[in-house]
Motif scaffolding. Structure first.
Motif, PDB file in Angstrom:
ATOM      1  N   ILE A 115       0.837  -1.210   0.000  1.00 52.02           N
ATOM      2  CA  ILE A 115       0.000   0.000   0.000  1.00 52.02           C
ATOM      3  C   ILE A 115       0.866   1.251   0.000  1.00 52.02           C
ATOM      4  N   LEU A 116       1.924   1.247   0.799  1.00 55.07           N
ATOM      5  CA  LEU A 116       2.815   2.408   0.816  1.00 55.07           C
ATOM      6  C   LEU A 116       3.499   2.611  -0.539  1.00 55.07           C
ATOM      7  N   LEU A 117       3.875   1.522  -1.200  1.00 55.36           N
ATOM      8  CA  LEU A 117       4.487   1.647  -2.525  1.00 55.36           C
ATOM      9  C   LEU A 117       3.477   2.152  -3.550  1.00 55.36           C
ATOM     10  N   LEU A 118       2.230   1.687  -3.444  1.00 61.97           N
ATOM     11  CA  LEU A 118       1.174   2.188  -4.336  1.00 61.97           C
ATOM     12  C   LEU A 118       0.960   3.687  -4.144  1.00 61.97           C
ATOM     13  N   CYS A 119       1.024   4.134  -2.906  1.00 60.01           N
ATOM     14  CA  CYS A 119       0.858   5.564  -2.618  1.00 60.01           C
ATOM     15  C   CYS A 119       2.053   6.378  -3.117  1.00 60.01           C
ATOM     16  N   CYS A 120       3.214   5.784  -3.100  1.00 61.78           N
ATOM     17  CA  CYS A 120       4.432   6.475  -3.519  1.00 61.78           C
ATOM     18  C   CYS A 120       4.512   6.635  -5.032  1.00 61.78           C
ATOM     19  N   ALA A 121       4.030   5.673  -5.776  1.00 59.89           N
ATOM     20  CA  ALA A 121       4.187   5.668  -7.239  1.00 59.89           C
ATOM     21  C   ALA A 121       3.694   6.945  -7.923  1.00 59.89           C
ATOM     22  N   PRO A 122       2.508   7.478  -7.590  1.00 54.45           N
ATOM     23  CA  PRO A 122       2.081   8.722  -8.266  1.00 54.45           C
ATOM     24  C   PRO A 122       3.009   9.907  -7.984  1.00 54.45           C
ATOM     25  N   PHE A 123       3.573   9.967  -6.767  1.00 56.40           N
ATOM     26  CA  PHE A 123       4.498  11.051  -6.461  1.00 56.40           C
ATOM     27  C   PHE A 123       5.751  10.950  -7.325  1.00 56.40           C
ATOM     28  N   VAL A 124       6.256   9.736  -7.494  1.00 55.10           N
ATOM     29  CA  VAL A 124       7.445   9.537  -8.320  1.00 55.10           C
ATOM     30  C   VAL A 124       7.109   9.842  -9.782  1.00 55.10           C
ATOM     31  N   TRP A 125       5.927   9.465 -10.220  1.00 58.44           N
ATOM     32  CA  TRP A 125       5.500   9.683 -11.607  1.00 58.44           C
ATOM     33  C   TRP A 125       5.497  11.177 -11.939  1.00 58.44           C
ATOM     34  N   TYR A 126       4.978  11.996 -11.009  1.00 60.71           N
ATOM     35  CA  TYR A 126       4.778  13.409 -11.293  1.00 60.71           C
ATOM     36  C   TYR A 126       5.877  14.330 -10.778  1.00 60.71           C
ATOM     37  N   ARG A 127       6.785  13.819  -9.944  1.00 65.51           N
ATOM     38  CA  ARG A 127       7.836  14.668  -9.393  1.00 65.51           C
ATOM     39  C   ARG A 127       9.185  14.061  -9.743  1.00 65.51           C
ATOM     40  N   SER A 128      10.050  14.883 -10.249  1.00 62.21           N
ATOM     41  CA  SER A 128      11.375  14.406 -10.624  1.00 62.21           C
ATOM     42  C   SER A 128      12.173  14.083  -9.363  1.00 62.21           C
ATOM     43  N   MET A 129      12.504  12.810  -9.202  1.00 63.56           N
ATOM     44  CA  MET A 129      13.277  12.364  -8.048  1.00 63.56           C
ATOM     45  C   MET A 129      14.404  11.472  -8.532  1.00 63.56           C
ATOM     46  N   PRO A 130      15.585  11.639  -7.966  1.00 65.34           N
ATOM     47  CA  PRO A 130      16.693  10.773  -8.362  1.00 65.34           C
ATOM     48  C   PRO A 130      16.378   9.307  -8.055  1.00 65.34           C
ATOM     49  N   VAL A 131      16.678   8.437  -8.995  1.00 69.05           N
ATOM     50  CA  VAL A 131      16.387   7.010  -8.853  1.00 69.05           C
ATOM     51  C   VAL A 131      17.068   6.442  -7.609  1.00 69.05           C
ATOM     52  N   GLY A 132      18.306   6.863  -7.371  1.00 69.10           N
ATOM     53  CA  GLY A 132      19.027   6.386  -6.193  1.00 69.10           C
ATOM     54  C   GLY A 132      18.326   6.751  -4.902  1.00 69.10           C
ATOM     55  N   ARG A 133      17.795   7.968  -4.826  1.00 68.17           N
ATOM     56  CA  ARG A 133      17.094   8.406  -3.617  1.00 68.17           C
ATOM     57  C   ARG A 133      15.825   7.591  -3.403  1.00 68.17           C
ATOM     58  N   VAL A 134      15.102   7.323  -4.481  1.00 67.93           N
ATOM     59  CA  VAL A 134      13.889   6.502  -4.370  1.00 67.93           C
ATOM     60  C   VAL A 134      14.261   5.100  -3.898  1.00 67.93           C
ATOM     61  N   ALA A 135      15.297   4.516  -4.492  1.00 68.52           N
ATOM     62  CA  ALA A 135      15.711   3.154  -4.124  1.00 68.52           C
ATOM     63  C   ALA A 135      16.130   3.076  -2.662  1.00 68.52           C
ATOM     64  N   VAL A 136      16.913   4.046  -2.214  1.00 66.36           N
ATOM     65  CA  VAL A 136      17.358   4.046  -0.812  1.00 66.36           C
ATOM     66  C   VAL A 136      16.161   4.224   0.117  1.00 66.36           C
ATOM     67  N   SER A 137      15.251   5.123  -0.219  1.00 64.34           N
ATOM     68  CA  SER A 137      14.083   5.359   0.630  1.00 64.34           C
ATOM     69  C   SER A 137      13.191   4.122   0.716  1.00 64.34           C
ATOM     70  N   VAL A 138      12.963   3.454  -0.409  1.00 58.92           N
ATOM     71  CA  VAL A 138      12.151   2.240  -0.411  1.00 58.92           C
ATOM     72  C   VAL A 138      12.843   1.146   0.390  1.00 58.92           C
ATOM     73  N   ALA A 139      14.150   1.011   0.224  1.00 56.35           N
ATOM     74  CA  ALA A 139      14.900  -0.008   0.980  1.00 56.35           C
ATOM     75  C   ALA A 139      14.857   0.275   2.475  1.00 56.35           C
ATOM     76  N   GLN A 140      15.005   1.545   2.862  1.00 56.76           N
ATOM     77  CA  GLN A 140      14.926   1.907   4.282  1.00 56.76           C
ATOM     78  C   GLN A 140      13.548   1.594   4.845  1.00 56.76           C
ATOM     79  N   LEU A 141      12.518   1.970   4.114  1.00 56.26           N
ATOM     80  CA  LEU A 141      11.157   1.722   4.562  1.00 56.26           C
ATOM     81  C   LEU A 141      10.920   0.222   4.741  1.00 56.26           C
ATOM     82  N   ALA A 142      11.290  -0.556   3.749  1.00 54.51           N
ATOM     83  CA  ALA A 142      11.094  -2.007   3.826  1.00 54.51           C
ATOM     84  C   ALA A 142      11.865  -2.600   4.994  1.00 54.51           C
TER      85      ALA A 142
END
Length: 179
Positions: free
Chosen positions: A89-116
């Protein structure tokens, strides 16, 4: 010349951002589709952690069993006990933000890994607390206290900590937005 280079990079960033968002959606769907396998993995990890702590534990399917007052008892990781649906559910909520906001791939990967990592760790601690409480105070008393009170507290702390780490992704501005 610099403007032309930045303009040429925009489509690549746009495509990369969309690929990351689709990747998050894919992982979320896989967490739902393979929910039993996720619970089996969580039970396996819990069994190994208990064994490392000196507790004789065994896994039967999604259940983790230990000796409680001379009988085999424990917990079964039902869908509500697994971290899979919450993470999905948290990943589903995150996807639209990533889609519409330019975010570095590395930052997204680290944030998802930390959350998990935080959510999995908190859930494993919660399950261990339930099992160890049942061993200490007996099945009924230990389960009632640890599952309702202690387990909820551990889950809440884990969720808040994980969410705070993850939200850093959304409150910080990408470097490109500062130009």
């Amino acid at each position: 010349m610099a403007r032309g280079k930045r303009a040429a990079e925009r489509p690549r960033r746009f495509a990369r951002r969309h690929l990351v968002a689709l990747g998050l959606l894919t992982v979320a769907v896989l967490l739902f589709a393979f929910a039993r396998e996720v619970r089996l993995g969580e039970a396996w990890v819990q069994t190994r952690l208990l064994e490392l702590g000196g507790v004789d534990a065994q896994q039967i399917g999604t259940a983790v069993l230990v000796d409680i007052d001379g009988q085999q008892a424990g917990v079964s990781l039902a869908a509500g006990c697994s971290i899979g649906p919450l993470l999905a559910i948290l990943l589903l909520c995150c996807a639209p933000f990533v889609w519409y906001r330019s975010m570095p791939v590395g930052r997204v990967a680290v944030s998802v890994a930390q959350l998990a990592a935080v959510l999995v760790l908190a859930n494993e601690i919660r399950i261990a607390a339930i099992i160890l409480s049942m061993r200490e105070w007996g099945f009924e008393r230990g389960y009632d206290f640890s599952h309702v009170f202690l387990g909820s507290a551990i889950t809440t702390v884990g969720f808040v900590l994980g969410a705070m780490l993850f939200l850093r992704l959304f409150v910080s501005r990408p470097k490109d937005a500062l130009r």
